[in-house]
Design a protein around this motif. Structure first.
Motif, PDB file in Angstrom:
ATOM      1  N   ASP A  38       0.342  -1.055  -0.245  1.00 57.39           N
ATOM      2  CA  ASP A  38       0.123  -0.047   0.198  1.00 57.39           C
ATOM      3  C   ASP A  38       0.640   1.110  -0.099  1.00 57.39           C
ATOM      4  N   THR A  48      -3.367   4.030   0.357  1.00 55.34           N
ATOM      5  CA  THR A  48      -4.447   2.902  -0.171  1.00 55.34           C
ATOM      6  C   THR A  48      -4.068   1.945  -1.135  1.00 55.34           C
ATOM      7  N   GLU A  49      -5.174   1.406  -0.774  1.00 59.41           N
ATOM      8  CA  GLU A  49      -4.607  -0.371  -1.439  1.00 59.41           C
ATOM      9  C   GLU A  49      -4.997  -0.520  -3.081  1.00 59.41           C
ATOM     10  N   SER A  50      -3.954  -1.631  -3.775  1.00 60.33           N
ATOM     11  CA  SER A  50      -4.074  -1.537  -4.452  1.00 60.33           C
ATOM     12  C   SER A  50      -5.911  -2.038  -5.067  1.00 60.33           C
ATOM     13  N   LYS A  53      -6.266  -5.566  -4.432  1.00 59.65           N
ATOM     14  CA  LYS A  53      -5.939  -6.029  -3.439  1.00 59.65           C
ATOM     15  C   LYS A  53      -7.458  -6.082  -3.126  1.00 59.65           C
TER      16      LYS A  53
END
Length: 330
Positions: A38, A48-50, A53
């Motif tokens: 992240d 932020t998460e990809s 993910k």
């Protein structure tokens, strides 16, 4: 032979999401997902998460985000997933030999170009910037050399004269997901027969740099037009106006007849590149190295996107106003 494989997926950005979703809706088992750690993103720099993910978590798939793939703990985690096959789609990092050797059926990569053209990290953007008339998807077997593995299948997507990288990439992501399942079916049935690439015909598509967005108005109209659409949605192309950065979102190569009054082009032949030579409701016509390019949509730095009509309403633009290649020296 028709059997479900245990697949480990390597991917990070939105481009990889359709491929992962296709696997999740197939008969195959996604045993785990590797994605980049992240990171802070956007103006607020919020961690932020990809996209990959986020999708994996929605489906309860184990997610791994190692900083180093060569670490023994990471390799042990990979082996514990017991994958038959690995799938890579814009993971963002070169896979070491130990990872390639783990799945018995190897790894396949969903690459957004017609290999061997545009090997590397930014194949879609480089294709648009180069003015290519077509690009596509290549599903290849992953080897140690960058994007040099034999190719199982390809699919072509034409590039329209005004297509942006974002539009092309979205289509290629969908096409790649469909092609991926076909290739896996070939591998399962034993019919897969990848063809070697011609290394002598290869070109390299390096990762984009933010500095590439600076517009050189002495370049040709087509080069600037390709730069604007090729660098969309990141890093975007920009110019300078009165010391402020102005992002150029959309350009148009050919001015519609009558859109610009001929009188406003009186100084066209002597105007320096970057000079506004015509103003209409929907375009600013700017002198380039070999002609005129219409600027249609802009975004002043820190503000919303707007038409040039709205922009001109709040700025004292006239024929003869000149865009600069660099910020004003104070």
């Amino acid at each position: 032979m028709d059997r479900a494989l245990r697949v480990v997926f390597f991917g990070t950005p939105q481009f990889a999401v359709p491929s992962l979703r296709a696997l999740l809706t197939s008969s195959h088992i996604v045993a785990g997902v590797f994605t980049q750690p992240d990171k802070p993103r956007g103006r607020g720099q919020r961690v932020t998460e990809s996209p990959v993910k986020q999708l994996a978590r929605e489906h309860g798939i184990p997610v791994l985000q190692p900083d180093r793939l060569k670490d023994e703990a990471t390799l042990a985690a990979l082996r514990a997933l017991a994958p038959d096959l690995g799938v890579v789609a814009a993971y963002g990092r070169i896979l070491p030999a130990a990872v390639l050797a783990t799945p018995p059926l190897g790894l396949v990569n969903v690459h957004a170009s017609l290999l061997p053209r545009h090997r590397g990290a930014a194949p879609v953007h480089r294709a648009v910037m180069a003015g290519d008339l077509e690009t596509g998807i290549s599903i290849m077997r992953v080897v140690q050399a960058l994007d040099a593995g034999p190719v199982y299948r390809t699919a072509t997507r034409l590039i329209g004269p005004d297509d942006t990288s974002a539009e092309v990439e979205e289509d290629l992501a969908r096409i790649g997901a469909e092609l991926l399942l076909e290739v896996i079916a070939d591998i399962v049935s034993g019919l897969a027969a990848p063809a070697p690439q011609d290394d002598h015909a290869s070109t390299y598509a390096p990762r984009l740099q933010k500095e590439e967005g600076a517009i050189d108005w002495s370049a040709s109209s087509s080069v600037i037009h390709n730069q604007v659409r090729g660098l969309h949605p990141w890093p975007l192309a920009w110019t300078w106006l009165a010391g402020h950065r102005l992002i150029i979102l959309t350009t148009r190569l050919d001015s519609p007849a009558g859109a610009i009054e001929r009188e406003s082009l009186a100084g066209f032949n002597t105007a320096a590149p970057g000079t506004i030579v015509g103003i209409s409701r929907d375009a600013l016509s700017v002198r380039t190295g070999d002609g005129v390019l219409d600027v249609v949509l802009v975004r002043p730095e820190g503000r919303r996107a707007m038409s040039v009509g709205d922009f001109a309403a709040g700025h004292p633009l006239t024929v003869g106003t000149r865009f600069d290649d660099q910020p004003a020296v104070t």
